[in-house]
Design a protein around this motif. Sequence first.
Motif, PDB file in Angstrom:
ATOM      1  N   GLN A  34     135.579 171.550 118.820  1.00 13.66           N
ATOM      2  CA  GLN A  34     134.666 171.048 117.795  1.00 13.66           C
ATOM      3  C   GLN A  34     133.363 171.844 117.731  1.00 13.66           C
ATOM      4  OE1 GLN A  34     134.166 166.928 118.875  1.00 13.66           O
ATOM      5  NE2 GLN A  34     135.861 166.227 117.597  1.00 13.66           N
ATOM      6  N   ASN A  35     132.840 172.216 118.900  1.00 14.83           N
ATOM      7  CA  ASN A  35     131.481 172.756 118.958  1.00 14.83           C
ATOM      8  C   ASN A  35     131.381 174.195 119.454  1.00 14.83           C
ATOM      9  OD1 ASN A  35     130.371 170.118 118.255  1.00 14.83           O
ATOM     10  ND2 ASN A  35     130.950 169.510 120.316  1.00 14.83           N
ATOM     11  N   SER A  41     127.965 171.518 127.029  1.00 12.23           N
ATOM     12  CA  SER A  41     127.483 171.544 128.412  1.00 12.23           C
ATOM     13  C   SER A  41     128.365 170.672 129.297  1.00 12.23           C
ATOM     14  CB  SER A  41     126.039 171.036 128.482  1.00 12.23           C
ATOM     15  OG  SER A  41     125.996 169.647 128.189  1.00 12.23           O
ATOM     16  N   MET A  42     128.249 170.858 130.585  1.00 10.36           N
ATOM     17  CA  MET A  42     128.996 170.020 131.522  1.00 10.36           C
ATOM     18  C   MET A  42     128.550 168.564 131.382  1.00 10.36           C
ATOM     19  SD  MET A  42     131.089 172.071 133.120  1.00 10.36           S
ATOM     20  CE  MET A  42     131.494 171.958 134.870  1.00 10.36           C
ATOM     21  N   ASP A  43     127.273 168.374 131.051  1.00 15.60           N
ATOM     22  CA  ASP A  43     126.751 167.020 130.846  1.00 15.60           C
ATOM     23  C   ASP A  43     127.403 166.373 129.623  1.00 15.60           C
ATOM     24  OD1 ASP A  43     124.930 164.971 131.711  1.00 15.60           O
ATOM     25  OD2 ASP A  43     123.727 165.399 129.932  1.00 15.60           O
ATOM     26  N   ASP A  44     127.633 167.162 128.558  1.00 19.97           N
ATOM     27  CA  ASP A  44     128.311 166.651 127.365  1.00 19.97           C
ATOM     28  C   ASP A  44     129.709 166.146 127.724  1.00 19.97           C
ATOM     29  OD1 ASP A  44     126.184 167.314 125.695  1.00 19.97           O
ATOM     30  OD2 ASP A  44     126.968 169.326 125.316  1.00 19.97           O
ATOM     31  N   VAL A  45     130.401 166.938 128.527  1.00 17.45           N
ATOM     32  CA  VAL A  45     131.768 166.574 128.932  1.00 17.45           C
ATOM     33  C   VAL A  45     131.743 165.300 129.762  1.00 17.45           C
ATOM     34  CG1 VAL A  45     133.808 167.301 130.220  1.00 17.45           C
ATOM     35  CG2 VAL A  45     132.542 168.976 128.858  1.00 17.45           C
ATOM     36  N   ALA A  46     130.803 165.237 130.699  1.00 23.29           N
ATOM     37  CA  ALA A  46     130.698 164.052 131.557  1.00 23.29           C
ATOM     38  C   ALA A  46     130.440 162.793 130.742  1.00 23.29           C
ATOM     39  CB  ALA A  46     129.584 164.259 132.584  1.00 23.29           C
ATOM     40  N   ALA A 106     146.419 171.689 112.641  1.00 26.78           N
ATOM     41  CA  ALA A 106     145.690 171.566 113.907  1.00 26.78           C
ATOM     42  C   ALA A 106     144.447 172.445 113.948  1.00 26.78           C
ATOM     43  CB  ALA A 106     146.609 171.930 115.066  1.00 26.78           C
ATOM     44  N   THR A 107     144.455 173.531 113.169  1.00 27.48           N
ATOM     45  CA  THR A 107     143.354 174.496 113.239  1.00 27.48           C
ATOM     46  C   THR A 107     142.556 174.575 111.941  1.00 27.48           C
ATOM     47  OG1 THR A 107     144.831 176.315 112.550  1.00 27.48           O
ATOM     48  CG2 THR A 107     144.605 175.905 114.911  1.00 27.48           C
ATOM     49  N   PHE A 108     142.766 173.617 111.050  1.00 20.28           N
ATOM     50  CA  PHE A 108     142.159 173.670 109.714  1.00 20.28           C
ATOM     51  C   PHE A 108     140.641 173.800 109.765  1.00 20.28           C
ATOM     52  CE2 PHE A 108     140.434 171.714 105.825  1.00 20.28           C
ATOM     53  CZ  PHE A 108     141.068 172.496 104.873  1.00 20.28           C
ATOM     54  N   GLU A 109     139.985 173.084 110.681  1.00 18.17           N
ATOM     55  CA  GLU A 109     138.524 173.063 110.721  1.00 18.17           C
ATOM     56  C   GLU A 109     137.955 173.927 111.840  1.00 18.17           C
ATOM     57  OE1 GLU A 109     137.416 168.975 110.941  1.00 18.17           O
ATOM     58  OE2 GLU A 109     137.952 168.554 108.868  1.00 18.17           O
ATOM     59  N   ILE A 110     138.770 174.837 112.381  1.00 17.18           N
ATOM     60  CA  ILE A 110     138.335 175.662 113.504  1.00 17.18           C
ATOM     61  C   ILE A 110     138.304 177.130 113.091  1.00 17.18           C
ATOM     62  CG2 ILE A 110     138.825 176.358 115.879  1.00 17.18           C
ATOM     63  CD1 ILE A 110     140.458 173.757 116.138  1.00 17.18           C
TER      64      ILE A 110
END
Length: 207
Positions: A34-35, A41-46, A106-110
Motif C-alpha cells: 500500500q505504502n 516503519s517497524m512501528d507501523d507494522v507493530a 491483485a496489482t491494479f493499484e500498485i
Amino acid sequence: MEQIKRPLGRPPQDSKKKPTKTTIIENAIQLFLQNGYQLVSMDDVAKKCGVTKATVYYYYPTKADLFTDAMVQMMLRISDRIADILSTDKSLKENLNDMVKVHLRATFEIDLKAFTKEAKVSLSDEQLQQMNSVEEMMYNVIEKAMTTAIEIGEIPNGNPKFYTQLFLAILSVGNYRDTDQNSIFATIDEMAEHIIDFFWNGIMGNK
C-alpha cells in the motif's frame, strides 16, 4: 507437573490465534504494498498487528529482513496460486487468461516498477538473492505449463523459457498507467483479452 518455560525473550503465543510471525508477515505485506518500502516503519507494522515493536524486532532484526521475508512469502503464495490456475483441465490459453486477470486485479493499484526499485536499494545482496530465487520459482511454474503445452502439441515447438519470458513481458504492459493513472483499456477483462491474444498470436504464427 513442571511447567514448560518459553525460550527467553520469546513473545507470548496464544494457541487459539494465528501465530504471531504469520500475523506480522501478512500485515507487513499489506502495508508495504500500500505504502512502499520507505514509508512503512517497524512501528507501523507493530500497530497494525496489535503487538509491541519489540515483538516485531524479535522476529525481524531490521526492516530489510521483514521486507525480504514478506516478499518471499507473498511470492510463494503467488506461485501456489499460479500453479493452481495452470493445473486445471482448461486449455493453456484459457488458464493464462485466468492468470492474467488474477494478476491484474491483485496489482491494479500498485506501481510495481517504483515499488521494486525503491526497496532494492535498501536490501543486501543476500536478501536480493533470496527474492530472486523465489521469483525464479514463479517463472518455473509457468515454464512447466509451457513445456507441457509443447509436448501435447497445444502450442508450437519452441523454447519454453523464451515463451515464459515473452508472456511475462507482455503481462507487464497490463500495469501501465498514464499521468492520470488510467490504464490502456477500460476494464481488466478487456486488458487481459488483448494481452492473451497478442501473446497467443505471436507464438502460434501461421499455425
